[in-house]
Design a protein around this motif. Sequence first.
Motif, PDB file in Angstrom:
ATOM      1  N   ARG A  84       0.720  -1.272   0.039  1.00 45.62           N
ATOM      2  CA  ARG A  84       0.115  -0.084  -0.101  1.00 45.62           C
ATOM      3  C   ARG A  84       0.937   1.345   0.104  1.00 45.62           C
ATOM      4  NH1 ARG A  84      -5.167  -1.764   0.662  1.00 45.62           N
ATOM      5  NH2 ARG A  84      -5.647  -3.390   1.855  1.00 45.62           N
ATOM      6  N   ALA A  85       1.716   1.249   0.920  1.00 51.16           N
ATOM      7  CA  ALA A  85       2.650   2.346   0.752  1.00 51.16           C
ATOM      8  C   ALA A  85       4.210   1.666   0.790  1.00 51.16           C
ATOM      9  CB  ALA A  85       2.526   3.195   2.299  1.00 51.16           C
ATOM     10  N   PRO A  86       5.274   2.460  -0.006  1.00 51.13           N
ATOM     11  CA  PRO A  86       6.317   2.205   0.027  1.00 51.13           C
ATOM     12  C   PRO A  86       7.291   1.992   1.268  1.00 51.13           C
ATOM     13  CG  PRO A  86       6.242   3.868  -1.216  1.00 51.13           C
ATOM     14  CD  PRO A  86       4.612   3.561  -0.790  1.00 51.13           C
ATOM     15  N   ARG A  87       7.756   0.905   1.415  1.00 49.50           N
ATOM     16  CA  ARG A  87       8.732   1.103   2.920  1.00 49.50           C
ATOM     17  C   ARG A  87       9.890   1.124   2.817  1.00 49.50           C
ATOM     18  NH1 ARG A  87       7.338   2.813   6.771  1.00 49.50           N
ATOM     19  NH2 ARG A  87       8.327   1.308   8.331  1.00 49.50           N
ATOM     20  N   VAL A  88      10.618   0.575   1.554  1.00 47.75           N
ATOM     21  CA  VAL A  88      11.884   0.168   1.294  1.00 47.75           C
ATOM     22  C   VAL A  88      12.255   0.623  -0.322  1.00 47.75           C
ATOM     23  CG1 VAL A  88      13.568  -1.598   0.801  1.00 47.75           C
ATOM     24  CG2 VAL A  88      12.277  -1.502   3.068  1.00 47.75           C
ATOM     25  N   VAL A  89      13.468   1.093  -0.472  1.00 46.64           N
ATOM     26  CA  VAL A  89      13.907   1.573  -1.842  1.00 46.64           C
ATOM     27  C   VAL A  89      15.062   0.561  -1.912  1.00 46.64           C
ATOM     28  CG1 VAL A  89      14.786   2.955  -3.612  1.00 46.64           C
ATOM     29  CG2 VAL A  89      13.305   3.801  -1.867  1.00 46.64           C
ATOM     30  N   TRP A  90      14.918  -0.334  -3.317  1.00 40.69           N
ATOM     31  CA  TRP A  90      16.036  -1.377  -3.325  1.00 40.69           C
ATOM     32  C   TRP A  90      16.733  -1.387  -4.826  1.00 40.69           C
ATOM     33  CZ3 TRP A  90      14.001  -4.170  -7.483  1.00 40.69           C
ATOM     34  CH2 TRP A  90      12.757  -4.576  -7.447  1.00 40.69           C
ATOM     35  N   ALA A  91      17.562  -2.042  -5.203  1.00 37.64           N
ATOM     36  CA  ALA A  91      18.332  -1.999  -6.389  1.00 37.64           C
ATOM     37  C   ALA A  91      18.103  -3.659  -6.765  1.00 37.64           C
ATOM     38  CB  ALA A  91      19.828  -1.688  -6.318  1.00 37.64           C
ATOM     39  N   GLY A  92      17.612  -3.866  -7.909  1.00 32.10           N
ATOM     40  CA  GLY A  92      17.446  -5.413  -7.896  1.00 32.10           C
ATOM     41  C   GLY A  92      18.839  -6.079  -8.716  1.00 32.10           C
ATOM     42  N   ILE A  93      18.495  -7.475  -8.535  1.00 28.61           N
ATOM     43  CA  ILE A  93      19.523  -8.397  -8.965  1.00 28.61           C
ATOM     44  C   ILE A  93      18.863  -9.035 -10.374  1.00 28.61           C
ATOM     45  CG2 ILE A  93      21.117 -10.131  -8.748  1.00 28.61           C
ATOM     46  CD1 ILE A  93      21.514  -7.547  -6.827  1.00 28.61           C
ATOM     47  N   GLU A  94      19.734  -8.989 -11.402  1.00 28.69           N
ATOM     48  CA  GLU A  94      19.249  -9.787 -12.638  1.00 28.69           C
ATOM     49  C   GLU A  94      19.160 -11.332 -12.134  1.00 28.69           C
ATOM     50  OE1 GLU A  94      21.940 -10.339 -16.279  1.00 28.69           O
ATOM     51  OE2 GLU A  94      20.846  -8.445 -16.689  1.00 28.69           O
ATOM     52  N   THR A  95      18.034 -11.813 -12.820  1.00 31.55           N
ATOM     53  CA  THR A  95      17.814 -13.419 -12.459  1.00 31.55           C
ATOM     54  C   THR A  95      19.329 -14.194 -12.988  1.00 31.55           C
ATOM     55  OG1 THR A  95      15.541 -13.038 -12.723  1.00 31.55           O
ATOM     56  CG2 THR A  95      16.536 -15.069 -12.983  1.00 31.55           C
ATOM     57  N   GLN A  96      19.535 -15.128 -11.725  1.00 31.28           N
ATOM     58  CA  GLN A  96      20.711 -15.826 -12.114  1.00 31.28           C
ATOM     59  C   GLN A  96      20.633 -17.241 -11.355  1.00 31.28           C
ATOM     60  OE1 GLN A  96      23.786 -17.182 -12.554  1.00 31.28           O
ATOM     61  NE2 GLN A  96      24.367 -15.268 -13.326  1.00 31.28           N
ATOM     62  N   PRO A  97      20.615 -18.216 -12.182  1.00 34.49           N
ATOM     63  CA  PRO A  97      20.486 -19.392 -11.545  1.00 34.49           C
ATOM     64  C   PRO A  97      21.427 -19.748 -10.514  1.00 34.49           C
ATOM     65  CG  PRO A  97      20.076 -19.577 -13.959  1.00 34.49           C
ATOM     66  CD  PRO A  97      20.692 -18.161 -13.618  1.00 34.49           C
ATOM     67  N   ALA A  98      22.690 -19.548 -10.546  1.00 33.88           N
ATOM     68  CA  ALA A  98      23.681 -20.014  -9.818  1.00 33.88           C
ATOM     69  C   ALA A  98      23.424 -19.052  -8.247  1.00 33.88           C
ATOM     70  CB  ALA A  98      25.241 -19.596 -10.182  1.00 33.88           C
ATOM     71  N   LEU A  99      22.773 -17.644  -8.238  1.00 39.42           N
ATOM     72  CA  LEU A  99      22.463 -17.210  -7.326  1.00 39.42           C
ATOM     73  C   LEU A  99      21.184 -17.927  -6.419  1.00 39.42           C
ATOM     74  CD1 LEU A  99      22.639 -14.723  -5.321  1.00 39.42           C
ATOM     75  CD2 LEU A  99      21.134 -13.380  -6.852  1.00 39.42           C
ATOM     76  N   THR A 100      20.553 -18.032  -7.249  1.00 37.84           N
ATOM     77  CA  THR A 100      19.200 -18.719  -6.576  1.00 37.84           C
ATOM     78  C   THR A 100      19.653 -20.126  -5.863  1.00 37.84           C
ATOM     79  OG1 THR A 100      17.745 -17.853  -8.393  1.00 37.84           O
ATOM     80  CG2 THR A 100      17.085 -19.756  -7.147  1.00 37.84           C
ATOM     81  N   ALA A 101      20.519 -20.969  -6.849  1.00 42.86           N
ATOM     82  CA  ALA A 101      21.054 -22.247  -6.291  1.00 42.86           C
ATOM     83  C   ALA A 101      21.852 -21.960  -4.911  1.00 42.86           C
ATOM     84  CB  ALA A 101      22.029 -22.985  -7.083  1.00 42.86           C
ATOM     85  N   LEU A 102      22.592 -20.878  -4.749  1.00 39.58           N
ATOM     86  CA  LEU A 102      23.287 -20.699  -3.710  1.00 39.58           C
ATOM     87  C   LEU A 102      22.436 -20.298  -2.380  1.00 39.58           C
ATOM     88  CD1 LEU A 102      25.871 -20.515  -1.843  1.00 39.58           C
ATOM     89  CD2 LEU A 102      26.162 -17.919  -2.733  1.00 39.58           C
TER      90      LEU A 102
END
Length: 179
Positions: free
Chosen positions: A78-96
């Motif tokens: 409803r109301a933003p609480r955090v501003v973030w920088a995203g990470i490109e989808t990466q299978p190795a990151l998801t696996a870790l």
Amino acid sequence: MRAFVAIDLPEIVRDVLEDLQERIPTGRLLDPDTLHLTLAFLDEQPQDLLEQLHDDLSSIRALPFEVQLRGLGTFGSRAPRVVWAGIETQPALTALHEKVRGAARLAGIELRRERYRPHVTLARLPDRLEPGELEKLRNFLERWQNFPCPPFEVSTFTLFQSILTPDGAIHDPLAEYPL
């Protein structure tokens, strides 16, 4: 002890994100020295479970991989609480991430079930933003959506203690694990 497992960011990426933070029109900016990419937030845990987790994290094997920051956004439906920088989808990151969660389970640590959305938190926002602040935030997100940032190699991850203070969290590295 309040703890989390994360990937520490190289100085060149911290510099890019610090420059980006200076453009955020509202909110409390996080200390650039504390910026990281969380793999698992562990919350409050007793020392003995963290010692067991350390042993289990030490046994994780993976090859180093490259990560690319991409895009900006906010959390808060409803109301933003955090501003973030995203990470490109990466299978190795998801696996870790999954291996770290598995190590936490083996150590007896219960983690919240939630979808993994890799990001770097840049700022925390107040409970309510004035309409003008909200518009400035939207303009910032739109203008800087494609901010330039070099990719970086992930070759280690770290177990951190998080100490909360009135000025923000202090992140104390407890152990680093090579890939």
